[in-house]
Enzyme design. Structure first.
Site, PDB file in Angstrom:
ATOM      1  N   ASP A 190       0.838  -1.197   0.000  1.00 27.12           N
ATOM      2  CA  ASP A 190       0.000   0.000   0.000  1.00 27.12           C
ATOM      3  C   ASP A 190       0.878   1.254   0.000  1.00 27.12           C
ATOM      4  OD1 ASP A 190      -2.193   1.655   0.099  1.00 27.12           O
ATOM      5  OD2 ASP A 190      -3.101   0.668   1.830  1.00 27.12           O
ATOM      6  N   GLU A 250       3.616   5.231  -3.574  1.00 19.54           N
ATOM      7  CA  GLU A 250       4.051   6.349  -4.444  1.00 19.54           C
ATOM      8  C   GLU A 250       5.477   6.851  -4.147  1.00 19.54           C
ATOM      9  OE1 GLU A 250      -0.222   5.981  -4.077  1.00 19.54           O
ATOM     10  OE2 GLU A 250       1.236   6.504  -2.550  1.00 19.54           O
ATOM     11  N   ASP A 253      -7.441   5.199  -3.475  1.00 20.37           N
ATOM     12  CA  ASP A 253      -8.530   5.441  -2.519  1.00 20.37           C
ATOM     13  C   ASP A 253      -9.608   6.315  -3.149  1.00 20.37           C
ATOM     14  OD1 ASP A 253      -6.980   3.985  -0.802  1.00 20.37           O
ATOM     15  OD2 ASP A 253      -6.213   5.710   0.294  1.00 20.37           O
TER      16      ASP A 253
END
Length: 793
Positions: free
Chosen positions: A404, A407, A479
């Site tokens: 998760d 980035e 998300d």
């Protein structure tokens, strides 16, 4: 005063005057290039693999990497590229010797696959296909620029270059973005990693070329002015790009994967249903939810443990609260495995500053200064991350990892080009701000492969970059919010991501939650969930996840819509022989499973902006319903011999728009005439071998399909332990032929019952097993022919 090196003195691009004189009808003509007064003389030097152009202040290196790949590097001095390191590239450049011809005013570099025309008065480049048709040409209107900048203590350039696009071409790829735009003509796209946005600097055009912008720096694609395409980078030594010639988009993607790595095959179970929510609070909950799926005969292959299972983020220990209901997590995983359920766990690159691993990595200099994430560009840090965190969980029996916030997200949620102002082991963060997800997933993948070849790697991650596909990683769209507008936008976002060359993508079905959490008991949300789930069945990975007001998210929590959801879950599993065979094509042939319509109909201008329909493999045209309360939707049927309504078997002509019936329990779904679709029996998981196959043929044209099977896990398939069976339908004789099996594997069934169903209205229609067949046979690996019963023609 800022110095700008520009192309007024040295223009490298196409000879637009010649292009204009030969411009096909409907294209915009460029202004004829005029050499500026006092322009420096351009010198041309032939190299073993191309051409070197100089004018005293700027150098342009044109290198032939393959007959259909040209590399261009341009900048002040004699730069080697935009950045010193390009770890996204894996294939060594094998220079090709081109043919070079020249006159006083122009030169041509020619390969068997494409050519580059150079105006030596202006230095303009023009790329052409093998027949001399222009593909891509640099614009003479605005100079190429190199603006000196100081970034993180390093002297670099902010660079940009401009092209003169064809008036009617469509632009796709560039990763995943949330504007809802499918064809990027007229758009501006920022290429910087952020939650819900993924930067992949590969552009594909309906003219048959790809443009790979060869940098990991923050960049921009800008086509606000229709006759100008500007590509810019915030921190570089040079302009650096590759031109790839297809002409098909599939071929462009194949070239891209040859350069950056091919996609391995996931375990067969990864193509089944993935159940997840934010979050299960114990291993007992994982067992209970999986048991409910088995009790209700709702197929399931993977259940996911989301965050906050840890005692401290970054350390492998579970919290006391997580362990209280079921202290022995490895034992729980063994019980799941006994029920043919796999398990994934969420692991982040972020660390709690109090964690043991953070303190140790900080001491060794493996935490990125100014951030709370480890430095995935440092090989030693990647080793430690596996040994002390991911590898520990792998040894417990977890089957997959959810990386998760890759980035990366730092501190309290900053993910937008988060590394831009920092220093990494590989170099200046401004040069490499987009590279983190590649290096992060790569470290996990490589250590997994070094540990065992008995279990295939499956990684889910929130971000990606050039080359991610080689690390057995799927991304999800981040998300996203659970509403209809967001749902509509995911379709175009996913198609462009996959048209960027990365084949595995999925979403949080019906949105993540925060800051707009929904209630599964709300009928309005149930409708959205059904429509999104129907779409999810035809994504490469079928996955539900999210945070709900009532803290539940299984298919059984959506009230009266639960039977519809289970129906579509079962349809996914019936399609597994089709899906897994196409997954093999992804690995073996660099195929793309979920396909924007321009991939198959690049010349049909009617499909250019259709971002809410797609092909799922060669057979299925999928048209998700993205409006609340809809009972029908408009569907464009592209050119084909015919199309069949999957639900009724009705035959329709191509090149028309129809109003498709779309009650809540139906997604508009059409199958192209000349298709073979192998369907399996109704099963509860993907682990078993297929011993009976319903082969649906959609007549109207000859058809071919390669049916693939293997053991379902391990990397033995890479050593040849697999079976491929060529299926062919002869439409004139109404005969299905299964060729001699190519290859074998120990678990392979010796006999497979084949049931032929030739689709027509109300025969072989819908998701249920066909009760009547048009022929049958037993496949043993030898040639088998089944001719359809003429009485049913």
């Amino acid at each position: 005063m800022t110095r700008i090196f520009d192309r007024r003195r040295f223009l490298i691009g196409s000879a637009l005057a010649a292009a204009a004189s030969a411009a096909p009808p409907g294209t915009l003509e460029a202004d004829p290039p005029q050499a500026p007064p006092g322009a420096a003389a351009i010198t041309l030097e032939e190299t073993p693999a191309g051409i070197l152009l100089r004018n005293g202040t700027e150098t342009v290196r044109i290198t032939v990497c393959a007959p259909d790949v040209i590399h261009v590097v341009a900048g002040p001095g004699d730069p080697a590229g935009a950045s010193p390191e390009t770890p996204w590239m894996v294939a060594p450049v094998t220079p090709q010797t081109p043919q070079v011809t020249r006159t006083a005013e122009r030169a041509t570099l020619r390969t068997t696959g494409m050519s580059v025309d150079i105006d030596l008065r202006m230095g303009l480049l023009r790329f052409l296909d093998p027949n001399g048709k222009p593909l891509l040409q640099e614009s003479p209107r605005v100079p190429r620029r190199y603006v000196p900048v100081e970034v993180n203590g390093e002297s670099l350039y902010r660079v940009d270059t401009r092209f003169f696009p064809d008036a009617l071409e469509g632009f796709y790829g560039l990763g995943q973005h949330q504007s809802g735009v499918f064809d990027y003509r007229g758009a501006v796209i920022e290429l910087a990693q952020a939650n819900t946005n993924i930067a992949i600097p590969l552009l594909v055009s309906t003219l048959g070329y790809g443009l790979l912008w060869n940098t990991a720096a923050k960049s921009y694609f800008d086509n606000r002015f229709p006759t100008e395409l500007k590509l810019s980078s915030e921190a570089a030594d040079a302009i650096d790009y590759y031109v790839l010639y297809g002409p098909s988009m599939d071929r462009i993607i194949q070239i891209y994967r040859t350069m950056t790595g091919h996609a391995p095959l996931f375990g067969r179970w990864a193509y089944g249903f993935v159940q997840s929510k934010d979050r299960y609070t114990s291993a007992k909950q994982l067992l209970d939810v999986a048991a409910r799926y088995r009790d209700h005969q709702a197929p399931l292959d993977l259940i996911v443990q989301d965050w906050f299972w840890w005692k401290r983020q970054g350390d492998p220990e579970y919290s006391a609260a997580y362990l209280k209901p079921w202290p022995d997590v490895p034992a729980a995983l063994r019980r799941l495995h006994a029920e043919h359920v796999h398990a994934m766990i969420s692991i982040w690159a972020k660390f709690d500053l109090r964690s043991r691993n953070y303190r140790e990595m900080k001491r060794r200099g493996w935490i990125i200064p100014g951030a709370d994430v480890y430095d995935a560009t440092n090989p030693a840090a990647r080793d430690y991350y596996w040994r002390r965190l991911v590898g520990v969980k792998f040894a417990e029996g977890w089957d997959a990892f959810w990386l998760d916030s890759s980035e990366p997200e730092i501190w309290n949620g900053q993910s937008d080009a988060a590394l831009d102002g920092l220093r990494l082991s590989i170099g200046n963060g401004a040069r490499y701000t987009n590279i983190y997800p590649l290096m992060h997933a790569g470290g996990v993948h490589d250590h997994w492969r070094q540990t065992t070849d008995r279990k295939r790697v499956f990684i889910l991650t929130r971000s990606g970059f050039l080359g991610l596909q080689r690390y057995a990683a799927a991304v999800w769209s981040g998300d996203v919010i659970g509403n209809w507008m967001t749902f509509r936008r995911q379709i175009a976002a996913g198609l462009n991501y996959q048209m960027s060359g990365l084949p595995y993508w999925t979403t949080d079905i019906a949105g993540y939650g925060w800051p707009y959490a929904r209630d599964t008991r709300d009928p309005a949300y149930q409708e959205l969930y059904v429509r999104w789930f129907q779409y999810g069945v035809f994504c490469p990975i079928l996955r539900t996840h999210g945070h709900r007001v009532n803290n539940v998210n299984s298919l059984f929590r959506y009230g009266p819509q639960t039977p519809t959801l289970i129906f579509y879950d079962r349809l996914r599993y019936r399609l597994l022989p089709y899906i897994y065979s196409l997954a093999w094509r992804v690995t073996h042939d660099d195929y793309t499973l979920q396909r924007g319509l321009p991939m198959d109909w690049p010349a049909d201008r009617r499909v250019r902006a259709i971002g809410d329909q797609f092909m799922f493999g060669p057979a299925f045209l999928v048209a998700p319903v993205t409006e609340p309360g809809a009972e029908t939707r408009s569907v464009y049927l592209p050119p084909a011999a015919a199309w069949f309504d999957f639900w009724s078997g009705q035959r329709l002509a191509g090149e028309q728009t129809v109003q498709a019936p779309a009650p809540l329990n139906r997604i508009p779904l059409y199958v192209r005439a000349g298709s073979i679709v192998p369907l399996g029996p109704v099963v509860q998981d993907a682990d078993g071998q297929v011993t009976e196959l319903e082969v649906r043929v959609y007549p109207g044209a000859d058809a071919d399909f390669a049916w693939y099977s293997d053991a379902g896990d391990s990397y033995d398939y890479e050593q040849g332990q697999r079976r491929v069976v060529a299926m062919h339908w002869d439409d004139s004789t109404r005969t299905l032929e299964l060729g001699k099996a190519q290859g074998s594997y120990p678990e392979m069934p010796g006999r497979v019952r084949i049931r032929l169903v030739v689709v027509r209205p109300d025969h072989g229609a819908g998701a249920e097993v066909a009760t009547a067949t048009d022929g049958a046979g037993e496949y043993t690996g030898a040639l088998l022919r089944i001719t359809a019963d003429e009485r049913n023609a």
